[in-house]
Design a protein around this motif. Sequence first.
Motif, PDB file in Angstrom:
ATOM      1  N   ALA A  46      -3.094  74.451  -7.816  1.00  0.00           N
ATOM      2  CA  ALA A  46      -2.911  74.285  -6.286  1.00  0.00           C
ATOM      3  C   ALA A  46      -3.375  72.856  -5.885  1.00  0.00           C
ATOM      4  O   ALA A  46      -2.618  72.439  -4.964  1.00  0.00           O
ATOM      5  N   LEU A  47      -4.243  72.315  -6.696  1.00  0.00           N
ATOM      6  CA  LEU A  47      -4.364  70.930  -6.377  1.00  0.00           C
ATOM      7  C   LEU A  47      -3.121  70.104  -6.825  1.00  0.00           C
ATOM      8  O   LEU A  47      -2.932  69.146  -5.961  1.00  0.00           O
ATOM      9  N   ALA A  48      -2.382  70.414  -7.945  1.00  0.00           N
ATOM     10  CA  ALA A  48      -1.374  69.631  -8.254  1.00  0.00           C
ATOM     11  C   ALA A  48      -0.120  69.889  -6.875  1.00  0.00           C
ATOM     12  O   ALA A  48       0.589  68.971  -6.826  1.00  0.00           O
ATOM     13  N   ALA A  49      -0.039  70.919  -6.630  1.00  0.00           N
ATOM     14  CA  ALA A  49       0.994  71.310  -5.636  1.00  0.00           C
ATOM     15  C   ALA A  49       0.754  70.577  -4.392  1.00  0.00           C
ATOM     16  O   ALA A  49       1.498  70.001  -3.685  1.00  0.00           O
ATOM     17  N   VAL A  50      -0.690  70.434  -3.799  1.00  0.00           N
ATOM     18  CA  VAL A  50      -0.994  69.441  -2.878  1.00  0.00           C
ATOM     19  C   VAL A  50      -0.611  68.060  -3.149  1.00  0.00           C
ATOM     20  O   VAL A  50      -0.281  67.369  -2.122  1.00  0.00           O
ATOM     21  N   ASP A  56       5.108  60.683  -2.781  1.00  0.00           N
ATOM     22  CA  ASP A  56       6.504  60.447  -2.624  1.00  0.00           C
ATOM     23  C   ASP A  56       7.304  60.938  -3.826  1.00  0.00           C
ATOM     24  O   ASP A  56       8.263  61.620  -3.638  1.00  0.00           O
ATOM     25  N   ASP A  57       6.788  60.831  -5.107  1.00  0.00           N
ATOM     26  CA  ASP A  57       7.418  61.324  -6.196  1.00  0.00           C
ATOM     27  C   ASP A  57       6.654  62.554  -6.895  1.00  0.00           C
ATOM     28  O   ASP A  57       5.660  62.297  -7.616  1.00  0.00           O
ATOM     29  N   GLY A  58       6.892  63.617  -6.169  1.00  0.00           N
ATOM     30  CA  GLY A  58       6.038  64.741  -6.528  1.00  0.00           C
ATOM     31  C   GLY A  58       6.281  65.808  -7.549  1.00  0.00           C
ATOM     32  O   GLY A  58       5.704  66.811  -7.899  1.00  0.00           O
ATOM     33  N   ALA A  59       7.628  65.380  -8.405  1.00  0.00           N
ATOM     34  CA  ALA A  59       7.956  66.454  -9.299  1.00  0.00           C
ATOM     35  C   ALA A  59       7.131  66.380 -10.653  1.00  0.00           C
ATOM     36  O   ALA A  59       6.849  67.468 -10.915  1.00  0.00           O
ATOM     37  N   TYR A  61       3.971  66.286 -10.398  1.00  0.00           N
ATOM     38  CA  TYR A  61       2.693  67.203 -10.124  1.00  0.00           C
ATOM     39  C   TYR A  61       2.879  68.730 -10.094  1.00  0.00           C
ATOM     40  O   TYR A  61       2.128  69.577 -10.371  1.00  0.00           O
ATOM     41  N   LEU A  62       4.289  68.888  -9.753  1.00  0.00           N
ATOM     42  CA  LEU A  62       4.842  70.280  -9.946  1.00  0.00           C
ATOM     43  C   LEU A  62       4.839  70.864 -11.376  1.00  0.00           C
ATOM     44  O   LEU A  62       4.685  71.848 -11.630  1.00  0.00           O
ATOM     45  N   ASP A  63       5.183  70.097 -12.234  1.00  0.00           N
ATOM     46  CA  ASP A  63       5.159  70.273 -13.676  1.00  0.00           C
ATOM     47  C   ASP A  63       3.800  70.538 -14.233  1.00  0.00           C
ATOM     48  O   ASP A  63       3.504  71.257 -14.802  1.00  0.00           O
ATOM     49  N   VAL A  64       2.855  69.646 -13.736  1.00  0.00           N
ATOM     50  CA  VAL A  64       1.312  69.806 -13.855  1.00  0.00           C
ATOM     51  C   VAL A  64       1.020  71.269 -13.582  1.00  0.00           C
ATOM     52  O   VAL A  64       0.345  71.928 -14.210  1.00  0.00           O
ATOM     53  N   ALA A  65       1.226  71.535 -12.354  1.00  0.00           N
ATOM     54  CA  ALA A  65       0.943  72.889 -11.922  1.00  0.00           C
ATOM     55  C   ALA A  65       1.491  74.177 -12.574  1.00  0.00           C
ATOM     56  O   ALA A  65       0.742  75.000 -12.802  1.00  0.00           O
ATOM     57  N   LEU A  66       2.703  73.836 -13.102  1.00  0.00           N
ATOM     58  CA  LEU A  66       3.355  75.009 -13.892  1.00  0.00           C
ATOM     59  C   LEU A  66       2.523  75.029 -15.049  1.00  0.00           C
ATOM     60  O   LEU A  66       2.476  76.229 -15.722  1.00  0.00           O
TER      61      LEU A  66
END
Length: 95
Positions: A46-50, A56-59, A61-66
Amino acid sequence: MSEAVLLGVFAVLLANYVLALAVFARRGLAGDWLLVVLLTGTTGAALAAVLAALADDGARYLDVALVLTGTAAVAAAVRAGLRRRPRRTAAEEPA
Protein backbone atom coordinates in the motif's frame (compact mmCIF):
# COMPACT_ATOMS: atom_id res chain seq x y z
CA MET A 1 -5.93 18.66 -2.09
CA SER A 2 -5.53 15.08 -3.28
CA GLU A 3 -1.78 15.22 -2.59
CA ALA A 4 -2.50 16.21 1.00
CA VAL A 5 -4.88 13.27 1.40
CA LEU A 6 -2.34 10.88 -0.14
CA LEU A 7 0.38 12.19 2.17
CA GLY A 8 -1.94 11.66 5.15
CA VAL A 9 -2.65 8.10 4.03
CA PHE A 10 1.07 7.54 3.54
CA ALA A 11 1.80 8.78 7.09
CA VAL A 12 -0.82 6.47 8.62
CA LEU A 13 0.44 3.48 6.64
CA LEU A 14 4.03 4.23 7.58
CA ALA A 15 3.08 4.44 11.27
CA ASN A 16 1.30 1.08 10.92
CA TYR A 17 4.38 -0.44 9.30
CA VAL A 18 6.73 0.85 11.99
CA LEU A 19 4.38 -0.34 14.75
CA ALA A 20 4.20 -3.83 13.22
CA LEU A 21 7.99 -4.01 13.06
CA ALA A 22 8.26 -2.82 16.67
CA VAL A 23 5.82 -5.51 17.81
CA PHE A 24 7.81 -8.12 15.89
CA ALA A 25 11.10 -6.91 17.40
CA ARG A 26 9.59 -7.12 20.87
CA ARG A 27 8.01 -10.57 20.54
CA GLY A 28 10.47 -12.23 18.16
CA LEU A 29 9.43 -15.43 16.41
CA ALA A 30 6.56 -16.22 18.75
CA GLY A 31 3.24 -17.42 17.36
CA ASP A 32 2.28 -14.19 15.56
CA TRP A 33 5.15 -13.84 13.10
CA LEU A 34 2.97 -14.85 10.15
CA LEU A 35 0.53 -12.06 10.96
CA VAL A 36 3.44 -9.60 11.04
CA VAL A 37 4.73 -10.85 7.68
CA LEU A 38 1.30 -10.48 6.08
CA LEU A 39 0.71 -7.08 7.68
CA THR A 40 4.08 -5.65 6.68
CA GLY A 41 3.82 -7.13 3.18
CA THR A 42 0.42 -5.68 2.45
CA THR A 43 1.16 -2.39 4.21
CA GLY A 44 4.41 -2.11 2.25
CA ALA A 45 2.46 -2.73 -0.94
CA ALA A 46 0.00 0.00 0.00
CA LEU A 47 2.89 2.37 0.75
CA ALA A 48 4.40 1.63 -2.64
CA ALA A 49 1.04 2.19 -4.33
CA VAL A 50 0.63 5.58 -2.63
CA LEU A 51 4.19 6.49 -3.65
CA ALA A 52 3.32 5.48 -7.22
CA ALA A 53 0.35 7.84 -7.14
CA LEU A 54 2.51 10.67 -5.79
CA ALA A 55 5.52 10.18 -8.08
CA ASP A 56 5.82 11.27 -11.68
CA ASP A 57 7.25 7.90 -12.72
CA GLY A 58 5.32 5.46 -10.53
CA ALA A 59 5.76 2.25 -12.50
CA ARG A 60 8.69 1.02 -10.43
CA TYR A 61 6.73 1.53 -7.20
CA LEU A 62 3.94 -0.65 -8.56
CA ASP A 63 6.53 -3.36 -9.25
CA VAL A 64 7.70 -3.09 -5.64
CA ALA A 65 4.09 -3.37 -4.46
CA LEU A 66 3.64 -6.53 -6.50
CA VAL A 67 6.82 -8.10 -5.10
CA LEU A 68 5.84 -7.29 -1.49
CA THR A 69 2.36 -8.74 -1.92
CA GLY A 70 3.72 -11.85 -3.60
CA THR A 71 6.30 -12.37 -0.88
CA ALA A 72 3.64 -12.14 1.83
CA ALA A 73 1.43 -14.61 -0.03
CA VAL A 74 4.26 -17.11 -0.51
CA ALA A 75 5.22 -16.86 3.17
CA ALA A 76 1.61 -17.54 4.17
CA ALA A 77 1.39 -20.53 1.83
CA VAL A 78 4.65 -22.00 3.13
CA ARG A 79 3.53 -21.56 6.72
CA ALA A 80 0.19 -23.21 6.00
CA GLY A 81 1.98 -26.12 4.31
CA LEU A 82 4.33 -26.60 7.25
CA ARG A 83 1.41 -26.74 9.65
CA ARG A 84 -0.15 -29.65 7.78
CA ARG A 85 2.97 -31.83 7.75
CA PRO A 86 3.47 -33.74 10.99
CA ARG A 87 6.89 -33.35 12.52
CA ARG A 88 9.04 -36.41 12.96
CA THR A 89 11.01 -37.07 16.08
CA ALA A 90 14.61 -38.29 15.98
CA ALA A 91 13.44 -41.84 16.70
CA GLU A 92 11.16 -41.83 13.65
CA GLU A 93 13.85 -40.69 11.20
CA PRO A 94 15.00 -43.37 8.75
CA ALA A 95 18.50 -44.68 9.34
